[in-house]
Design a protein around this motif. Structure first.
Motif, short mmCIF file in Angstrom:
data_model
loop_
_atom_site.label_atom_id
_atom_site.label_comp_id
_atom_site.label_asym_id
_atom_site.label_seq_id
_atom_site.Cartn_x
_atom_site.Cartn_y
_atom_site.Cartn_z
N GLU A 7 -72.13 22.09 -21.47
CA GLU A 7 -71.00 22.98 -21.51
C GLU A 7 -71.14 23.89 -22.71
O GLU A 7 -71.51 23.45 -23.79
CB GLU A 7 -69.71 22.18 -21.61
N ILE A 59 -62.67 28.19 -13.86
CA ILE A 59 -61.80 27.02 -13.82
C ILE A 59 -61.00 26.88 -15.11
O ILE A 59 -61.28 27.56 -16.11
CB ILE A 59 -62.62 25.73 -13.58
N GLY A 60 -60.05 26.00 -15.10
CA GLY A 60 -59.29 25.70 -16.31
C GLY A 60 -58.46 24.45 -16.10
O GLY A 60 -58.20 24.03 -14.97
N GLU A 61 -58.08 23.85 -17.21
CA GLU A 61 -57.16 22.71 -17.17
C GLU A 61 -55.96 23.10 -18.03
O GLU A 61 -56.07 23.15 -19.25
CB GLU A 61 -57.82 21.44 -17.69
N HIS A 72 -62.76 21.44 -20.98
CA HIS A 72 -63.40 21.29 -19.68
C HIS A 72 -62.72 20.28 -18.78
O HIS A 72 -62.95 20.28 -17.58
CB HIS A 72 -64.87 20.90 -19.85
N HIS A 85 -62.67 15.56 -11.40
CA HIS A 85 -62.42 16.88 -11.98
C HIS A 85 -60.92 17.05 -12.17
O HIS A 85 -60.14 16.82 -11.25
CB HIS A 85 -62.95 17.99 -11.06
N THR A 87 -59.81 19.98 -13.66
CA THR A 87 -59.62 21.43 -13.71
C THR A 87 -59.31 21.93 -12.30
O THR A 87 -59.56 21.24 -11.31
CB THR A 87 -60.87 22.14 -14.23
N GLN A 135 -63.81 31.10 -23.50
CA GLN A 135 -64.44 30.73 -22.24
C GLN A 135 -65.64 29.88 -22.54
O GLN A 135 -66.35 30.09 -23.51
CB GLN A 135 -64.85 31.99 -21.47
N SER A 136 -65.90 28.89 -21.70
CA SER A 136 -67.05 28.02 -21.85
C SER A 136 -67.77 27.91 -20.52
O SER A 136 -67.16 27.62 -19.50
CB SER A 136 -66.59 26.63 -22.30
N GLU A 138 -70.36 26.26 -17.81
CA GLU A 138 -70.92 24.97 -17.43
C GLU A 138 -72.20 25.25 -16.67
O GLU A 138 -72.22 26.10 -15.78
CB GLU A 138 -69.93 24.19 -16.57
N ALA A 162 -69.98 26.79 -13.38
CA ALA A 162 -68.59 27.23 -13.52
C ALA A 162 -68.42 27.94 -14.86
O ALA A 162 -69.24 27.77 -15.77
CB ALA A 162 -67.63 26.05 -13.44
N CYS A 164 -65.26 28.25 -17.66
CA CYS A 164 -64.02 27.53 -17.93
C CYS A 164 -63.16 28.27 -18.95
O CYS A 164 -63.63 28.59 -20.04
CB CYS A 164 -64.36 26.12 -18.43
#
Length: 192
Positions: A7, A59-61, A72, A85, A87, A135-136, A138, A162, A164
């Protein structure tokens, strides 16, 4: 051969409403060379991986408790020993997105223009419009090796899986990675 999931963090910015349900955004994904995750990704490896960016999720959580995105996400179900998952998809990098290399902060970043965020479906996605977000990325490593002299893992081949959205308290591995809005007047956008 075992596969490794890494990540990396960057920022989402330049968000512009396309229609009442979608907004486009610019994502500064990663820079080349050694990064804070102690890995090395050279430009040729990134360019080989570019086709794998098409149609991957953003994606996001989101946590209502802190009113912000987290990292993540993900957890292990101890009963089934399966990864879950946590997210959800907030957008996508469409096939029509464009890619360029941009000098920023003394580094060469991969930038994606024309990504979509589903701001009409998810109210929390508006925080990306208002302030931009970290943003990160994956990735799934296909081939790499430890470089003793660099004290880092060199990633020779990989697949993007992805991008994130990160909360304000999560620091990206790629310092200036971001998601930002295109020239957009946030007040009039909120009013609409």
């Amino acid at each position: 051969m075992s596969k490794k999931l890494l990540e990396f963090m960057a920022k989402i910015s330049d968000v512009e409403q396309v229609n009442p349900l979608f907004s486009t955004c610019k994502i500064r994904v990663l820079y080349t060379g050694k990064n804070r995750n102690l890995s090395i990704i050279e430009k040729d490896a990134v360019e080989r991986a570019l086709p794998t960016l098409k149609n991957i999720p953003i994606i996001g959580e989101f946590s209502e408790d802190i009113d912000d995105f987290k990292g993540h996400g993900g957890k292990i179900d101890l009963d089934s020993y399966k990864y879950i998952h946590t997210t959800k998809p907030y957008g996508v990098v469409p096939e029509s997105a464009t890619y360029e290399w941009e000098e920023y902060g003394g580094r060469e970043y991969l930038v994606i223009n024309g990504c979509y965020l589903w701001t009409g479906r998810y109210e929390e996605a508006y925080s990306v419009i208002e302030d931009g977000k970290g943003q990160s990325m994956e990735i799934q490593v296909v081939d790499g090796e430890w470089i003793e002299s660099e004290e880092a893992y060199k990633i020779n081949n990989f697949i993007f899986s992805a991008l994130c959205i990160l909360g304000d308290d999560i620091e990206p591995a790629f310092e200036d990675a971001s998601i930002t809005a295109y020239s957009l007047d946030a007040d009039s956008f909120k009013e609409e």
